[in-house]
Write an enzyme that holds these catalytic residues in place. Structure first.
Site, PDB file in Angstrom:
ATOM      1  N   ARG A  89       0.716  -1.232  -0.248  1.00 19.98           N
ATOM      2  CA  ARG A  89       0.105  -0.169  -0.329  1.00 19.98           C
ATOM      3  C   ARG A  89       0.778   1.120   0.117  1.00 19.98           C
ATOM      4  O   ARG A  89       0.677   2.393  -0.789  1.00 19.98           O
ATOM      5  CB  ARG A  89      -0.703  -0.040   0.983  1.00 19.98           C
ATOM      6  CG  ARG A  89      -2.059   0.937   0.887  1.00 19.98           C
ATOM      7  CD  ARG A  89      -2.983   1.086   2.212  1.00 19.98           C
ATOM      8  NE  ARG A  89      -2.702   1.045   3.613  1.00 19.98           N
ATOM      9  CZ  ARG A  89      -3.432   0.219   4.439  1.00 19.98           C
ATOM     10  NH1 ARG A  89      -4.607  -0.137   4.465  1.00 19.98           N
ATOM     11  NH2 ARG A  89      -2.722   0.863   5.520  1.00 19.98           N
ATOM     12  N   LYS A 191      -2.545   6.280   1.643  1.00 19.32           N
ATOM     13  CA  LYS A 191      -2.280   6.803   3.060  1.00 19.32           C
ATOM     14  C   LYS A 191      -1.994   7.845   2.607  1.00 19.32           C
ATOM     15  O   LYS A 191      -0.761   8.448   3.202  1.00 19.32           O
ATOM     16  CB  LYS A 191      -1.791   5.728   3.954  1.00 19.32           C
ATOM     17  CG  LYS A 191      -2.461   5.652   5.197  1.00 19.32           C
ATOM     18  CD  LYS A 191      -2.269   4.091   5.353  1.00 19.32           C
ATOM     19  CE  LYS A 191      -2.385   4.219   7.342  1.00 19.32           C
ATOM     20  NZ  LYS A 191      -3.633   5.268   8.029  1.00 19.32           N
ATOM     21  N   GLU A 227     -16.362   5.373   4.990  1.00 18.81           N
ATOM     22  CA  GLU A 227     -15.489   5.394   5.538  1.00 18.81           C
ATOM     23  C   GLU A 227     -15.000   6.549   6.659  1.00 18.81           C
ATOM     24  O   GLU A 227     -15.801   6.982   6.992  1.00 18.81           O
ATOM     25  CB  GLU A 227     -14.112   5.093   5.842  1.00 18.81           C
ATOM     26  CG  GLU A 227     -13.147   5.913   4.601  1.00 18.81           C
ATOM     27  CD  GLU A 227     -11.742   5.650   4.522  1.00 18.81           C
ATOM     28  OE1 GLU A 227     -11.479   4.497   5.503  1.00 18.81           O
ATOM     29  OE2 GLU A 227     -11.259   6.140   3.530  1.00 18.81           O
TER      30      GLU A 227
HETATM   31  N1  PLP Z   1      -9.754   4.243   6.462  1.00 19.01           N
HETATM   32  C1  PLP Z   1      -8.382   4.899   6.871  1.00 19.01           C
HETATM   33  C2  PLP Z   1      -8.943   6.436   6.579  1.00 19.01           C
HETATM   34  C3  PLP Z   1      -6.932   4.326   7.801  1.00 19.01           C
HETATM   35  O1  PLP Z   1      -6.821   5.504   7.863  1.00 19.01           O
HETATM   36  C4  PLP Z   1      -7.421   3.840   7.761  1.00 19.01           C
HETATM   37  C5  PLP Z   1      -5.810   3.236   8.714  1.00 19.01           C
HETATM   38  O2  PLP Z   1      -4.552   2.690   8.578  1.00 19.01           O
HETATM   39  C6  PLP Z   1      -7.707   2.548   8.362  1.00 19.01           C
HETATM   40  C7  PLP Z   1      -8.430   2.899   7.124  1.00 19.01           C
HETATM   41  C8  PLP Z   1      -7.344   0.727   8.753  1.00 19.01           C
HETATM   42  O3  PLP Z   1      -6.956   0.487   7.163  1.00 19.01           O
HETATM   43  P1  PLP Z   1      -5.608  -0.869   8.545  1.00 19.01           P
HETATM   44  O4  PLP Z   1      -6.414  -1.571   8.706  1.00 19.01           O
HETATM   45  O5  PLP Z   1      -5.006  -1.234   6.689  1.00 19.01           O
HETATM   46  O6  PLP Z   1      -5.088  -0.304   9.370  1.00 19.01           O
HETATM   47  C1  COI Z   2      -4.081   3.108  11.516  1.00 17.17           C
HETATM   48  O1  COI Z   2      -4.823   2.407  11.818  1.00 17.17           O
HETATM   49  O2  COI Z   2      -2.559   2.857  11.496  1.00 17.17           O
HETATM   50  C2  COI Z   2      -4.231   4.608  11.269  1.00 17.17           C
HETATM   51  O3  COI Z   2      -3.358   4.837  10.093  1.00 17.17           O
HETATM   52  C3  COI Z   2      -5.342   5.348  11.409  1.00 17.17           C
HETATM   53  C4  COI Z   2      -4.321   7.246  12.054  1.00 17.17           C
HETATM   54  C5  COI Z   2      -5.538   7.804  12.221  1.00 17.17           C
HETATM   55  C6  COI Z   2      -4.474   6.722  13.360  1.00 17.17           C
END
Ligand code: PLP
Ligand code: COI
Length: 350
Positions: A89, A191, A227
């Protein structure tokens, strides 16, 4: 190496009571990109960064990040969860922001090194805390015309964290936001730091009104669920199907992808990854937020301009399916339940 051995002595931190905040640890990883290539990189001790006043990141927000955690397993090993997906990612984020790609193996080695070097900060098994890892990349050289930088830094630091929401495992209350976090055809699916800058006013507003988080709707029609500022949604229908919103402008959560796999292959549940109309939300039996930081946080109530949708699972505890998903996912992360092939990466502490 088992806990109790000298090298695995833990820091004197009140693990059970830390929140999701920054605690400085000892070592961080740094590598710089210059003249078209990444340097060798390595661990350093200085947590501060000295940058040009005109650095690309400071002027035009050319930066992206990742988030993942290291866990202590039930048998005392230190592991990370699917870090290869964070590496991929990060590569997608870098490409979309015109930054150089850090090869996957380099990303994985950087994570391993930071966890191993800060192993005394990996919270013990059962403490409720974990070691959060924050990889990030940013443009460093002076940029004044609107264009990508040509020098970059990639870093990873580690910080022990507790629950993302102060309620811990208690259901949260969500507001349907009047703001958007991402544009159609924009950067919602990567991200990028800029997405989070976009969401700051919205989260401050939501908190001031007494809500824990925002629900963003699709920016084009405002009829579909997207989300929150830092997590994807999961919904459970009354007949126990796990539904997760699909959209080009939400971040493809690694936790969400893992939950869908676990739901189908470990729990035998039906899963649907599809567009979710906001109008459907009132009919779901359970709802939750999922992400590395949020893990799985249950939602008790969603408020749409004064109109309340109270999930049947209530404001006291997780709904039964959400709980099963939570227990299976965290069980895999803690080595209590066998993981699918390739999900767990063990960190060797020298
Ligand atoms: N959506 C957003 C906007 C996020 O910042 C995060 C955090 O990483 C997620 C979803 C969840 O992603 P992940 O499960 O890969 O941490
Ligand atoms: C994560 O879950 O790792 C994220 O990046 C979310 C963040 C906004 C704390």
């Amino acid at each position: 190496m088992k806990q109790g051995d000298t090298k695995m002595a833990k820091k004197d931190i009140d693990w059970a009571n830390i929140g999701f905040g920054y605690i400085q640890t000892e070592k961080r990883y740094v590598t710089n990109f210059k003249n078209g290539e990444w340097d060798k990189g390595g661990l350093i001790e200085d947590p501060n960064i000295v940058l040009s006043e005109c650095a690309g990141v400071l002027q035009y927000a050319q930066t992206a990040f990742e988030g993942l955690k290291a866990y202590t397993t039930v048998d005392g090993r230190i592991v990370t969860f699917r870090p290869d997906l964070n590496a991929e990612r990060m590569m997608d984020s870098a490409k979309r922001l015109e930054m150089p790609v850090l090869p996957k193996e380099r990303f994985l080695e950087a994570i391993d090194e930071v966890v191993a070097a800060n192993n005394e900060y990996v919270p013990p098994y059962g403490s409720g805390a974990t070691l959060y890892l924050r990889p990030y990349m940013f443009g460093t050289n002076p940029v004044i015309g609107v264009k990508p930088a040509n020098e970059y830094q990639f870093r990873v630091f580690a910080t022990p964290v507790g629950p993302y929401f102060k309620e811990g495992a208690k259901p949260v209350t969500i507001k349907v936001s009047d703001f958007d976090r991402a544009a159609p055809h924009g950067t919602g699916h990567i991200k990028a730091g800029l997405n989070y800058a976009m969401s700051l006013h919205a989260i401050v507003t939501a908190h001031a009104e007494g809500f824990d988080e925002n629900m963003y709707l699709d920016p084009a029609t405002r009829t579909k669920v997207e989300e929150t500022g830092g997590a994807n949604f999961i919904f459970i229908t009354k007949d126990n199907t796990v539904v997760t919103p699909k959209s080009d402008s939400i971040l493809p959560s690694i936790t969400r992808r893992s939950i869908m796999y676990v739901a189908e292959h470990y729990l035998g549940l039906k899963v649907e990854h599809r567009e979710v109309e906001f109008a459907e939300v009132k009919d779901f039996a359970e709802a939750g937020l999922c992400g590395t930081a949020a893990v799985i946080s249950p939602i008790g109530k969603i408020v749409d301009h004064g109109k309340e949708i109270c999930l049947p699972s209530g404001m006291e505890e997780m709904g039964p399916i959400t709980k099963k998903l939570y227990e299976t996912l965290t069980g895999i992360q803690q080595g209590k339940i066998e993981a699918p092939e390739g999900w767990i990466r063990e960190i060797k502490v020298k």
